[in-house]
Design an enzyme around this catalytic site. Structure first.
Site, PDB file in Angstrom:
ATOM      1  N   ARG A 110     -30.240  26.476  33.515  1.00  0.00           N
ATOM      2  CA  ARG A 110     -30.989  27.744  33.593  1.00  0.00           C
ATOM      3  C   ARG A 110     -31.113  28.204  35.038  1.00  0.00           C
ATOM      4  NH1 ARG A 110     -36.214  26.325  30.897  1.00  0.00           N
ATOM      5  NH2 ARG A 110     -36.825  28.496  31.099  1.00  0.00           N
ATOM      6  N   ARG A 146     -41.102  22.856  24.967  1.00  0.00           N
ATOM      7  CA  ARG A 146     -40.082  23.887  24.780  1.00  0.00           C
ATOM      8  C   ARG A 146     -38.719  23.232  24.724  1.00  0.00           C
ATOM      9  NH1 ARG A 146     -40.636  29.317  28.366  1.00  0.00           N
ATOM     10  NH2 ARG A 146     -38.415  28.917  28.543  1.00  0.00           N
ATOM     11  N   LYS A 202     -43.581  33.816  35.855  1.00  0.00           N
ATOM     12  CA  LYS A 202     -43.527  35.196  35.334  1.00  0.00           C
ATOM     13  C   LYS A 202     -44.479  35.386  34.146  1.00  0.00           C
ATOM     14  CE  LYS A 202     -39.087  35.083  34.317  1.00  0.00           C
ATOM     15  NZ  LYS A 202     -38.655  33.735  34.755  1.00  0.00           N
ATOM     16  N   ARG A 207     -32.372  40.656  33.404  1.00  0.00           N
ATOM     17  CA  ARG A 207     -31.901  39.435  34.060  1.00  0.00           C
ATOM     18  C   ARG A 207     -30.480  39.600  34.591  1.00  0.00           C
ATOM     19  NH1 ARG A 207     -35.549  35.800  31.040  1.00  0.00           N
ATOM     20  NH2 ARG A 207     -35.323  33.661  31.729  1.00  0.00           N
ATOM     21  N   ARG A 253     -43.924  21.346  32.399  1.00  0.00           N
ATOM     22  CA  ARG A 253     -44.074  22.219  31.233  1.00  0.00           C
ATOM     23  C   ARG A 253     -43.404  21.590  30.002  1.00  0.00           C
ATOM     24  NH1 ARG A 253     -42.260  28.362  31.900  1.00  0.00           N
ATOM     25  NH2 ARG A 253     -40.193  27.666  31.316  1.00  0.00           N
TER      26      ARG A 253
HETATM   27  P1  AMP Z   1     -37.733  32.844  29.434  1.00  0.00           P
HETATM   28  O1  AMP Z   1     -38.883  32.472  28.561  1.00  0.00           O
HETATM   29  O2  AMP Z   1     -37.891  34.205  30.051  1.00  0.00           O
HETATM   30  O3  AMP Z   1     -37.416  31.784  30.448  1.00  0.00           O
HETATM   31  O4  AMP Z   1     -36.442  32.956  28.488  1.00  0.00           O
HETATM   32  C1  AMP Z   1     -36.008  31.863  27.701  1.00  0.00           C
HETATM   33  C2  AMP Z   1     -34.559  32.065  27.277  1.00  0.00           C
HETATM   34  O5  AMP Z   1     -34.455  33.269  26.505  1.00  0.00           O
HETATM   35  C3  AMP Z   1     -33.559  32.234  28.410  1.00  0.00           C
HETATM   36  O6  AMP Z   1     -33.109  30.997  28.937  1.00  0.00           O
HETATM   37  C4  AMP Z   1     -32.438  33.001  27.709  1.00  0.00           C
HETATM   38  O7  AMP Z   1     -31.691  32.145  26.864  1.00  0.00           O
HETATM   39  C5  AMP Z   1     -33.235  33.946  26.797  1.00  0.00           C
HETATM   40  N1  AMP Z   1     -33.560  35.225  27.481  1.00  0.00           N
HETATM   41  C6  AMP Z   1     -34.798  35.708  27.770  1.00  0.00           C
HETATM   42  N2  AMP Z   1     -34.732  36.891  28.381  1.00  0.00           N
HETATM   43  C7  AMP Z   1     -33.405  37.186  28.489  1.00  0.00           C
HETATM   44  C8  AMP Z   1     -32.675  38.269  29.053  1.00  0.00           C
HETATM   45  N3  AMP Z   1     -33.299  39.308  29.636  1.00  0.00           N
HETATM   46  N4  AMP Z   1     -31.310  38.217  28.977  1.00  0.00           N
HETATM   47  C9  AMP Z   1     -30.668  37.202  28.385  1.00  0.00           C
HETATM   48  N5  AMP Z   1     -31.299  36.143  27.866  1.00  0.00           N
HETATM   49  C10 AMP Z   1     -32.654  36.117  27.892  1.00  0.00           C
END
Ligand code: AMP
Length: 182
Positions: free
Chosen positions: A139, A128, A8, A83, A122
């Site tokens: 996740r 990360r 993404k 999400r 990654r």
């Molecule tokens: P990402 O970089 O999009 O994989 O997001 C990393 C982390 O941020 C996720 O595992 C969640 O803990 C939090 N997060 C990001 N976007 C959302 C969302 N729309 N709703 C809830 N938690 C989020």
């Protein structure tokens, strides 16, 4: 939309460059809040570290405050939001209130085995905190629990474009461009 590791972030970045619009990544916003130890970061930290979703009201507020800024006027790509179905409903309300609407929803589809390989890679490169095997598995579980509801929501609205996310990044980009007709 797509699972963790589906691409993404990478694909959004390529698209914003070619479309001259901006990318709004709730994950990036939350990660920098955690790094900067702001009150948002302190609230969100435990969720990110465990690979759980931050509560809807927190991310909804982030989006609500972000999309009214001037740099969003020409359009934006939401990366990692919504999400949950609840977030999708809230997004519709926020957009309506601001006389905006969604053009398309792209789902980047990648098989789970490849997702795990990508996320572990990654973990080595980006360091990360949420890219270790245990958190990765959580996740993916969290993603699986929520995704059907979200897909159903956007299918009903006829906005959903399904894109094969396997292969290299330029290949996936051309599939997205084709699906969006841009
Ligand atoms: P990402 O970089 O999009 O994989 O997001 C990393 C982390 O941020 C996720 O595992 C969640 O803990 C939090 N997060 C990001 N976007 C959302 C969302 N729309 N709703 C809830 N938690 C989020």
């Amino acid at each position: 939309m797509g699972a963790p590791g589906a691409g993404k972030g990478t694909q959004s970045k390529t698209l914003v460059d070619s479309l001259s619009i901006i990318q709004i990544s709730t994950g990036d916003i939350l990660r920098s809040a955690v790094e900067g130890e702001s009150s948002l970061g302190l609230e969100a930290k435990a969720y990110l570290t465990a690979g759980n979703l931050v509560p809807d009201e927190i991310v909804i507020k982030i989006i609500e405050e972000r999309i009214i800024l001037d740099d969003c006027k020409k359009g934006f790509i939401l990366d990692g939001f919504p999400r949950t179905r609840e977030q999708a409903v809230a997004l519709d309300e926020i957009l309506k209130k601001n006389n905006m609407s969604l053009n398309s929803v792209v789902f980047i589809d990648v098989p789970e085995k490849e997702l795990i390989t990508r996320l572990l890679k990654r973990a080595e490169i980006e360091n990360r905190p949420d890219d270790n095997l245990l958190v990765i598995k959580n996740r993916l579980e969290v993603f699986k629990k929520k995704i059907e509801g979200l897909l159903g929501y956007y299918k009903e609205k006829n906005l959903l474009k399904f894109v094969d996310g396997t292969g290299n990044s330029p290949e996936v980009n051309s599939r997205i461009v084709r699906a969006l007709g841009i």
